[in-house]
Write an enzyme that holds these catalytic residues in place. Structure first.
Site: not given
Length: 477
Positions: A152, A282
């Site tokens: 999870h 970026s």
């Protein structure tokens, strides 16, 4: 690149030249001519009045396709197959009367589709085996490097970096099994005529059933196949396309899972995909190292998984012996599914070739959570030292909650070991507790599982396919 019209990203950015050629017009039309030669040779060998001279004329022009003639003819007749029959006949005046004899358009169209898909599956298979080879080296190298495992995406019992890679590999092994099953079952359509009844050959061979039964096997052998599908309408069953597309979708799903894991690990700064010296992460944030290759794998994979619906719906909606609502869809869904999967596997090869592992970061995160993972061992040692198991269990639960609060609410380091050492019920010193914090004690059988998986599953695959190994992937951007 033409800048005044749409260019497919699959050909401009993602797919290899090799895969692009498999689905190129030149490859298709050359295959049509090979099929026409195979048909003429078969008919000659079975007794039709076709001469060696005609066959040789066909062979002499098998590859020098007069595209200008075919294109001009198609503008007149609006039929691609008959345009190429005409163009071939212009080059082969002695043989033009026997080109495509007894066949329907699907003889060249469908058989070529099967041939191209078979060849493309072979290329996909080669790249898939090479991905397994690269990941095998990675798993071997890091089989004993402990890492925090997650369920999870919450900290769970430790594994090793190499063990995690075997999970990716097992997915790809399942894909290889599916691919081999489909590839080994590929058959040609053969030459069955307008509705699949071979009625035209009954006429050509004067109703000789035994001779007609030999046509499809002879064509298959000449084209490198073991057999043809025993029955068909005008086309081979579109279920074949569905099976092929499902194999591609399975590979895409496996690649997507691996790429997701790598993206999450890169966020954790534990494992990174390759990042070149001059690469820009970026346009705004110069410090960023975005996992663009893994993101592209995920992006293309979603396309392939959804693309598998096209052949499935087409297969389900064919009417009786033939409808033509499959054609335009097939021209898109099958080649582009292969081109995208080819691009995915090239990216997987590139990423697996250059994965960067940061052991110190991995160790730091693991050690920050390890006191929680070690509580069962701590409890057992405390019981050996005379403690009460039930009492100790409740104390560890309470202290773990306190340590967790310190980490999450107070922003402090995990001090569970200090809390346990301060409780006389455990009768364990901080030094004794810290001695229990050796990460390799908590990885279970990770190392042994990697060794067994590589030895029993992966190395036999690589040995059986050693002639396919060693390819390098070039990615455009």
């Amino acid at each position: 690149m033409r800048t005044d019209r749409y260019n497919s990203p699959l050909s401009e950015r993602y797919a290899s030249r090799e895969m692009q050629y498999i689905f190129s017009p030149d490859k298709k039309f050359r295959t049509w001519r090979k099929l026409w030669i195979a048909l003429a040779e078969t008919e000659k060998e079975l007794g039709l009045p076709i001469t060696d001279e005609q066959i040789e004329e066909l062979k002499a022009h098998a590859d020098d396709i007069n595209y200008d003639v075919a294109q001009a003819r198609e503008k007149e007749v609006r039929h691609d197959v008959m345009s190429h029959v005409y163009a071939y006949g212009v080059q082969c005046p002695k043989a033009k009367g026997i080109i495509h004899l007894g066949a329907t358009s699907c003889y060249v169209g469908d058989n070529t589709d099967i041939i191209l898909m078979t060849e493309a599956l072979g290329l996909i298979r080669k790249k898939l085996v090479n991905v397994l080879d690269r990941l095998a080296g990675f798993a071997e190298k890091y089989k004993d490097l402990p890492t925090l495992a997650f369920t999870h995406f919450q900290p769970a019992q430790p594994a090793t970096v190499g063990k995690r890679a075997t999970l990716w590999m097992q997915e790809f092994c399942l894909d290889l099994e599916d691919l081999d099953h489909v590839l080994n079952g590929m058959k040609l359509l053969g030459s069955k005529g307008t509705t699949g009844t071979q009625a035209s050959f009954l006429e050509l061979f004067n109703g000789d059933q035994e001779t007609i039964d030999r046509i499809d096997p002879m064509i298959a052998e000449k084209m490198g196949f073991s057999e043809c599908y025993p029955v068909s309408g005008q086309t081979y069953s579109r279920k074949v396309d569905t099976r092929v597309a499902n194999v591609l979708a399975g590979i895409a799903a496996s690649a997507h899972k691996m790429s997701n894991d790598i993206r999450l690990l890169q966020h954790l700064k534990e494992v990174e995909e390759p990042f070149e010296k001059s690469q820009i992460g970026s346009s705004a944030m110069a410090y960023k190292r975005n996992p663009m290759r893994s993101e592209r794998i995920a992006s293309l994979s979603r396309y392939v998984m959804i693309d598998a619906l096209n052949p499935a719906i087409t297969s389900a909606t064919q009417w009786f012996e033939r409808t033509l609502d499959d054609s335009a869809n097939k021209r898109l869904s099958i080649p582009e599914g292969f081109l995208a999967t080819d691009g995915i596997l090239d990216l997987c090869l590139n990423v697996a070739d250059g994965l960067v592992v940061y052991p110190k970061v991995i160790e730091k995160r693991l050690r920050s959570e390890l006191p929680f993972m070690a509580t069962e061992n701590i409890m057992m040692d405390a019981v050996k030292a005379g403690g009460d198991r039930q009492e100790l269990h409740e104390k560890i639960r309470t202290l773990s909650m306190e340590a967790g609060r310190n980490v999450k609410v107070e922003g402090r380091e995990n001090n569970l070991l200090e809390l346990i050492a301060a409780d006389p019920a455990f009768n364990l010193s901080l030094e004794e507790l810290q001695a229990l914090m050796e990460p390799s004690r908590y990885v279970g059988r990770s190392v042994e599982q990697v060794d067994a998986f590589l030895t029993q599953v992966i190395r036999p695959i690589l040995e059986a396919n050693k002639d396919l190994l060693g390819i390098k992937a070039e990615i455009s951007v």
